[in-house]
Design a protein around this motif. Structure first.
Motif, PDB file in Angstrom:
ATOM      1  N   GLU A 104       0.819  -1.206   0.000  1.00  0.00           N
ATOM      2  CA  GLU A 104       0.000   0.000   0.000  1.00  0.00           C
ATOM      3  C   GLU A 104       0.858   1.264   0.000  1.00  0.00           C
ATOM      4  O   GLU A 104       0.485   2.277  -0.594  1.00  0.00           O
ATOM      5  N   VAL A 105       2.007   1.210   0.657  1.00  0.00           N
ATOM      6  CA  VAL A 105       2.916   2.353   0.638  1.00  0.00           C
ATOM      7  C   VAL A 105       3.400   2.635  -0.775  1.00  0.00           C
ATOM      8  O   VAL A 105       3.488   3.790  -1.211  1.00  0.00           O
ATOM      9  N   ASN A 106       3.711   1.575  -1.530  1.00  0.00           N
ATOM     10  CA  ASN A 106       4.142   1.757  -2.924  1.00  0.00           C
ATOM     11  C   ASN A 106       3.022   2.341  -3.780  1.00  0.00           C
ATOM     12  O   ASN A 106       3.277   3.201  -4.636  1.00  0.00           O
ATOM     13  N   ARG A 107       1.810   1.895  -3.549  1.00  0.00           N
ATOM     14  CA  ARG A 107       0.679   2.441  -4.305  1.00  0.00           C
ATOM     15  C   ARG A 107       0.462   3.919  -3.984  1.00  0.00           C
ATOM     16  O   ARG A 107       0.121   4.712  -4.864  1.00  0.00           O
ATOM     17  N   LEU A 108       0.666   4.283  -2.726  1.00  0.00           N
ATOM     18  CA  LEU A 108       0.545   5.692  -2.341  1.00  0.00           C
ATOM     19  C   LEU A 108       1.562   6.547  -3.089  1.00  0.00           C
ATOM     20  O   LEU A 108       1.240   7.627  -3.612  1.00  0.00           O
ATOM     21  N   ASN A 109       2.776   6.087  -3.162  1.00  0.00           N
ATOM     22  CA  ASN A 109       3.827   6.863  -3.826  1.00  0.00           C
ATOM     23  C   ASN A 109       3.552   6.997  -5.325  1.00  0.00           C
ATOM     24  O   ASN A 109       3.836   8.051  -5.922  1.00  0.00           O
ATOM     25  N   GLU A 110       3.018   5.943  -5.932  1.00  0.00           N
ATOM     26  CA  GLU A 110       2.699   6.016  -7.354  1.00  0.00           C
ATOM     27  C   GLU A 110       1.599   7.044  -7.632  1.00  0.00           C
ATOM     28  O   GLU A 110       1.672   7.802  -8.603  1.00  0.00           O
ATOM     29  N   LEU A 111       0.588   7.049  -6.785  1.00  0.00           N
ATOM     30  CA  LEU A 111      -0.488   8.022  -6.971  1.00  0.00           C
ATOM     31  C   LEU A 111      -0.005   9.450  -6.749  1.00  0.00           C
ATOM     32  O   LEU A 111      -0.453  10.379  -7.432  1.00  0.00           O
ATOM     33  N   LEU A 112       0.910   9.636  -5.803  1.00  0.00           N
ATOM     34  CA  LEU A 112       1.363  10.980  -5.459  1.00  0.00           C
ATOM     35  C   LEU A 112       2.415  11.525  -6.415  1.00  0.00           C
ATOM     36  O   LEU A 112       2.688  12.731  -6.398  1.00  0.00           O
ATOM     37  N   SER A 113       3.005  10.663  -7.254  1.00  0.00           N
ATOM     38  CA  SER A 113       4.091  11.127  -8.126  1.00  0.00           C
ATOM     39  C   SER A 113       3.628  12.221  -9.076  1.00  0.00           C
ATOM     40  O   SER A 113       4.285  13.252  -9.224  1.00  0.00           O
ATOM     41  N   GLU A 114       2.490  12.040  -9.714  1.00  0.00           N
ATOM     42  CA  GLU A 114       1.995  13.057 -10.641  1.00  0.00           C
ATOM     43  C   GLU A 114       1.447  14.271  -9.895  1.00  0.00           C
ATOM     44  O   GLU A 114       1.567  15.408 -10.344  1.00  0.00           O
ATOM     45  N   GLY A 115       0.843  14.028  -8.722  1.00  0.00           N
ATOM     46  CA  GLY A 115       0.334  15.148  -7.947  1.00  0.00           C
ATOM     47  C   GLY A 115       1.429  16.071  -7.473  1.00  0.00           C
ATOM     48  O   GLY A 115       1.238  17.291  -7.383  1.00  0.00           O
ATOM     49  N   ARG A 116       2.604  15.525  -7.167  1.00  0.00           N
ATOM     50  CA  ARG A 116       3.735  16.357  -6.739  1.00  0.00           C
ATOM     51  C   ARG A 116       4.212  17.267  -7.864  1.00  0.00           C
ATOM     52  O   ARG A 116       4.709  18.374  -7.617  1.00  0.00           O
ATOM     53  N   VAL A 117       4.088  16.801  -9.103  1.00  0.00           N
ATOM     54  CA  VAL A 117       4.469  17.641 -10.244  1.00  0.00           C
ATOM     55  C   VAL A 117       3.546  18.859 -10.314  1.00  0.00           C
ATOM     56  O   VAL A 117       3.988  19.985 -10.571  1.00  0.00           O
ATOM     57  N   PHE A 118       2.254  18.642 -10.083  1.00  0.00           N
ATOM     58  CA  PHE A 118       1.311  19.760 -10.073  1.00  0.00           C
ATOM     59  C   PHE A 118       1.668  20.777  -8.994  1.00  0.00           C
ATOM     60  O   PHE A 118       1.537  21.984  -9.189  1.00  0.00           O
ATOM     61  N   CYS A 119       2.107  20.292  -7.846  1.00  0.00           N
ATOM     62  CA  CYS A 119       2.399  21.188  -6.723  1.00  0.00           C
ATOM     63  C   CYS A 119       3.754  21.876  -6.885  1.00  0.00           C
ATOM     64  O   CYS A 119       3.886  23.075  -6.572  1.00  0.00           O
ATOM     65  N   ASP A 120       4.763  21.149  -7.378  1.00  0.00           N
ATOM     66  CA  ASP A 120       6.115  21.697  -7.432  1.00  0.00           C
ATOM     67  C   ASP A 120       6.455  22.328  -8.780  1.00  0.00           C
ATOM     68  O   ASP A 120       7.184  23.328  -8.830  1.00  0.00           O
ATOM     69  N   MET A 121       5.943  21.738  -9.862  1.00  0.00           N
ATOM     70  CA  MET A 121       6.248  22.251 -11.209  1.00  0.00           C
ATOM     71  C   MET A 121       4.962  22.301 -12.041  1.00  0.00           C
ATOM     72  O   MET A 121       4.766  21.513 -12.973  1.00  0.00           O
ATOM     73  N   PRO A 122       4.044  23.190 -11.700  1.00  0.00           N
ATOM     74  CA  PRO A 122       2.732  23.205 -12.384  1.00  0.00           C
ATOM     75  C   PRO A 122       2.825  23.434 -13.882  1.00  0.00           C
ATOM     76  O   PRO A 122       1.962  22.971 -14.628  1.00  0.00           O
ATOM     77  N   ALA A 123       3.850  24.152 -14.346  1.00  0.00           N
ATOM     78  CA  ALA A 123       3.973  24.409 -15.782  1.00  0.00           C
ATOM     79  C   ALA A 123       4.261  23.143 -16.566  1.00  0.00           C
ATOM     80  O   ALA A 123       3.996  23.069 -17.775  1.00  0.00           O
ATOM     81  N   LEU A 124       4.817  22.120 -15.911  1.00  0.00           N
ATOM     82  CA  LEU A 124       5.167  20.866 -16.584  1.00  0.00           C
ATOM     83  C   LEU A 124       4.142  19.770 -16.339  1.00  0.00           C
ATOM     84  O   LEU A 124       4.347  18.627 -16.746  1.00  0.00           O
ATOM     85  N   ALA A 125       3.058  20.099 -15.650  1.00  0.00           N
ATOM     86  CA  ALA A 125       2.052  19.081 -15.329  1.00  0.00           C
ATOM     87  C   ALA A 125       1.280  18.663 -16.570  1.00  0.00           C
ATOM     88  O   ALA A 125       1.179  19.405 -17.557  1.00  0.00           O
ATOM     89  N   ASN A 126       0.762  17.461 -16.511  1.00  0.00           N
ATOM     90  CA  ASN A 126      -0.008  16.902 -17.623  1.00  0.00           C
ATOM     91  C   ASN A 126      -1.327  17.675 -17.769  1.00  0.00           C
ATOM     92  O   ASN A 126      -2.093  17.799 -16.822  1.00  0.00           O
ATOM     93  N   ARG A 127      -1.590  18.193 -18.973  1.00  0.00           N
ATOM     94  CA  ARG A 127      -2.796  18.987 -19.203  1.00  0.00           C
ATOM     95  C   ARG A 127      -4.060  18.133 -19.257  1.00  0.00           C
ATOM     96  O   ARG A 127      -5.171  18.661 -19.193  1.00  0.00           O
ATOM     97  N   ASP A 128      -3.890  16.815 -19.371  1.00  0.00           N
ATOM     98  CA  ASP A 128      -5.052  15.930 -19.365  1.00  0.00           C
ATOM     99  C   ASP A 128      -5.406  15.463 -17.956  1.00  0.00           C
ATOM    100  O   ASP A 128      -6.294  14.621 -17.796  1.00  0.00           O
ATOM    101  N   SER A 129      -4.709  15.986 -16.952  1.00  0.00           N
ATOM    102  CA  SER A 129      -4.982  15.623 -15.566  1.00  0.00           C
ATOM    103  C   SER A 129      -5.356  16.867 -14.776  1.00  0.00           C
ATOM    104  O   SER A 129      -5.116  17.997 -15.207  1.00  0.00           O
ATOM    105  N   ILE A 130      -5.921  16.625 -13.586  1.00  0.00           N
ATOM    106  CA  ILE A 130      -6.339  17.716 -12.717  1.00  0.00           C
ATOM    107  C   ILE A 130      -6.267  17.226 -11.273  1.00  0.00           C
ATOM    108  O   ILE A 130      -6.448  16.034 -10.995  1.00  0.00           O
ATOM    109  N   LEU A 131      -5.960  18.132 -10.353  1.00  0.00           N
ATOM    110  CA  LEU A 131      -5.894  17.768  -8.947  1.00  0.00           C
ATOM    111  C   LEU A 131      -7.291  17.579  -8.362  1.00  0.00           C
ATOM    112  O   LEU A 131      -8.251  18.216  -8.808  1.00  0.00           O
TER     113      LEU A 131
END
Length: 522
Positions: A344-371
Motif C-alpha cells: 500500500e505504501v508503494n501504491r501511495l507513492n505512485e499516486l502521489l508522483s503526478e500530484g507532486r508535479v502539479f504542486c512543485d512544477m505546475p507548468a510541466l504538469a499533464n494537461r489531461d490531468s487535474i488535482l
C-alpha cells in the motif's frame, strides 16, 4: 400637452369588451361592482375528517399499515386543458369512506400499492417529513398516528409485549408512481432533461424502508415496545437501466433478514418497458438493501426485534444472501483496523508522483490531468424541523438526496455535460443529525476510470459534516460515493474526461480505499 392617442387595436378591444359585457350581463348574474368587491376564488383543498377511536383501532408505539391509501383518496390526473381552466374542487371524506391503515386480518399479505400522488393535493400539515417528496408525505401521514397514540399507551401494556416471528410477507409494502397519467406527480419528479430525479427516488427508498421496518417490529395487534428505528447503512445500488419519467414506476420491498437488533430490507424499483406491460425480472431497474437498527427509546441501547421466518424458496434465498452480506460487513470492519502494508505504501507513492508535479512544477504538469482539490464543490444548510423523521432527527433520505444532487453538480461541472447516474456505493450513517445542526456537504471527483473510452466513469465523494459553532466542534456524519458516466453523444463528438490525481497522502489513501472497495464489490 395632449395625452398620446391610444392605438386602434386598444380601442377595438375596449369596444369589444364593452359589448360582450353588456351582452352577458343579466339580472341573475352578479353586477360588476359586486364581482369586484367579492372576486371569485379558486381553491384546491382536501378536507379530512378523522374517525373516532371506535372506527380505527388503538395503536401503541408502532403502527402496522399494509395499505396506506384509502380507496376514495385517489384523484384522476388532470389534463393540460383542465390545468389552464382551474375549477374549484371540494372533497370531504365521511366516516364510512375513511379506512384504517392497518392490514386486513383476512388477507394481510395482499393489498393495492400506495398511490404516490395521493398526498400531493392535501393541505400542508405539521407531520414530520412533509416538506418535499409526495411519497414521504403519504408515508409520514400514515405514521403520524404514532405521535397521537404515544401518550395514550400505558407502560404496563408496552412491557407485556413479547417478541414474535413474522414472515416477510407481513412487512411487504409497495408504492405506485402513476407517471403515465398523473401530470402533477410527473412534474414533481422531472429534472431539466426530462428524466427522473434520482435524488428524490433515493429519498423515497429510505422512507419506504423505514415504513417496512416499522411494520415488521409491530406485533399482531399493531402494538410494540418503545423503539427507535434508524437507517444504519445502505448497500451498493446499481442502476440496471434508465428510469423514464413518462412511464409508471413501482417500488416494492420487505424485510429479508433479521439479527438481534438489526434487520435488512430489500427494495426493488420496477418499470415496464414500452413494448410490454407484463411484470418480469427484466423490469427491475434498481435493487437496494437497507440496514436498520433498533434502539430503546429510553436507554438508547440496542433492543431486540421480531425474528423472521422465510416461507417461500425465494425468501429463504434472500435470507442466505443477506446473511452473507452481514458477515462480509463484519470482516471489513476487522480488516480496516489492520496496519498499512508495504504494498500500500508503494501504491501511495505512485499516486502521489503526478500530484507532486502539479504542486512543485505546475507548468510541466499533464494537461489531461487535474488535482482532486480543483474539482471540489460544497454547500451548507441549517437542519430545519420540517426535515425531521418521526424520532425528531433529520430524515436519512433527505441527506441522501442532498448528497446526490451535490454529486451530480460536481460531475456536471467536471465533465462539461449532464452526467448519467450509474451507481451509489455502500453508505454508512455514522452519526445522527439533529434539528438545528449546521450541516456542510463537501464533494469532489475522487478518481476517474478511463479504460473504456465509450463509457468513462466519474467517481464522486460527498462527505457530510455536522458542525456546532457554539461548541467549536465538527464531525463526519455520512460519506457517500456516487458513480456517473457521460452520454454517448458527448463521447461521440470527442468530449474527453480528465484524469484526477491526489496532491496529499490523505487524498491518496482515500483513492486507494475506494478503488479497493470497487474491486471487492465486482
Amino acid at each position: 400637452m395632449k395625452p398620446p392617442r391610444k392605438p386602434i387595436s386598444h380601442l377595438l378591444f375596449q369596444s369589444k369588451f364593452s359589448r360582450n359585457h353588456v351582452k352577458n350581463s343579466s339580472s341573475s348574474s352578479p353586477s360588476l361592482i359586486s364581482r369586484l368587491q367579492n372576486p371569485p376564488r379558486f381553491h384546491l383543498f382536501y378536507t379530512k375528517i378523522l374517525p373516532s377511536s371506535s372506527v380505527i383501532p388503538q395503536y401503541n408505539k408502532i403502527t402496522s399499515f399494509h395499505n396506506l391509501t384509502p380507496k376514495n383518496e385517489s384523484f384522476s390526473s388532470q389534463s393540460l386543458d383542465s390545468i389552464k381552466k382551474p375549477k374549484p374542487i371540494f372533497k370531504t371524506l365521511s366516516f364510512d369512506q375513511k379506512r384504517s391503515f392497518s392490514s386486513s386480518p383476512s388477507d394481510p399479505f395482499h393489498s393495492d400499492p400506495i398511490d404516490a400522488g395521493s398526498s400531493i393535493r392535501k393541505p400542508i400539515s405539521l407531520w414530520p417529513g412533509m416538506y418535499d417528496s409526495p411519497v414521504t408525505n403519504a408515508l409520514w401521514e400514515a405514521r403520524s398516528s404514532l405521535f397521537e397514540r404515544q401518550t395514550n399507551t400505558s407502560e404496563n401494556t408496552l412491557s407485556q409485549n413479547e417478541l414474535i416471528s413474522k414472515p416477510p410477507s407481513k412487512s411487504r409494502t409497495s408504492i405506485l408512481y402513476k407517471f403515465s397519467t398523473d401530470y402533477i406527480l410527473r412534474e414533481q419528479y422531472r429534472n431539466p432533461w426530462n428524466e427522473i430525479r434520482t435524488g428524490k427516488l433515493l429519498e423515497d427508498l429510505d422512507a419506504l424502508a423505514g415504513t417496512i421496518s416499522f411494520k415488521h417490529c409491530s406485533s399482531d395487534d399493531s402494538s410494540t415496545r418503545s423503539l427507535i428505528l434508524v437507517t444504519a447503512s445502505v448497500d451498493k445500488m446499481v442502476l440496471r437501466k434508465p428510469i423514464r419519467v413518462d412511464s409508471d414506476v413501482t417500488i416494492a420491498g420487505a424485510v429479508t433478514w433479521v439479527g438481534r437488533s438489526s434487520m435488512e430490507i430489500q427494495l426493488e424499483v420496477k418499470q415496464s418497458s414500452k413494448e410490454t406491460s407484463d411484470s418480469s425480472n427484466d423490469d427491475v431497474a434498481l435493487t437496494a438493501n437497507f440496514t436498520f437498527v433498533a434502539r430503546d427509546s429510553k436507554t438508547g441501547k440496542s433492543a431486540q426485534i421480531n425474528q423472521i421466518s422465510p416461507e417461500t424458496e425465494k425468501e429463504k434465498l434472500l435470507w442466505k444472501e443477506a446473511e452473507e452480506r452481514n458477515k462480509m460487513r463484519k470482516m471489513k470492519k476487522v480488516e480496516g483496523k489492520k496496519g498499512i502494508s508495504d504494498e500500500e505504501v508503494n501504491r501511495l507513492n505512485e499516486l502521489l508522483s503526478e500530484g507532486r508535479v502539479f504542486c512543485d512544477m505546475p507548468a510541466l504538469a499533464n494537461r489531461d490531468s487535474i488535482l482532486i482539490k480543483d474539482t471540489c464543490l460544497q454547500n451548507s444548510l441549517m437542519c430545519q424541523p420540517q426535515q425531521r423523521n418521526i424520532h425528531g432527527r433529520i430524515f436519512g433520505g433527505f441527506l441522501m438526496r442532498r448528497a446526490f444532487e451535490l454529486a451530480f453538480a460536481t460531475a456536471y461541472s467536471f465533465a462539461g455535460s449532464a452526467p448519467c447516474f450509474v451507481e451509489v456505493d455502500h453508505v454508512d450513517f455514522l452519526k445522527p443529525v439533529d434539528v438545528g445542526n449546521f450541516l456542510r456537504f463537501n464533494s469532489c471527483v475522487l478518481f476517474t476510470e478511463l479504460e473504456n473510452p465509450s463509457q468513462p466513469l466519474i467517481n464522486v465523494e460527498v462527505v457530510a459534516h455536522v458542525m456546532r459553532p457554539e461548541l467549536r466542534s465538527t464531525e463526519v456524519s455520512n460519506k457517500f460515493y456516487f458513480t456517473f458516466t457521460v452520454h454517448s453523444d458527448a463521447v461521440r463528438i470527442g468530449q474527453k474526461i480528465r484524469n484526477v490525481v491526489p496532491a496529499t497522502e490523505e487524498e491518496a489513501r482515500r483513492v486507494i480505499e475506494r478503488m479497493d472497495a470497487e474491486r471487492c464489490s465486482l
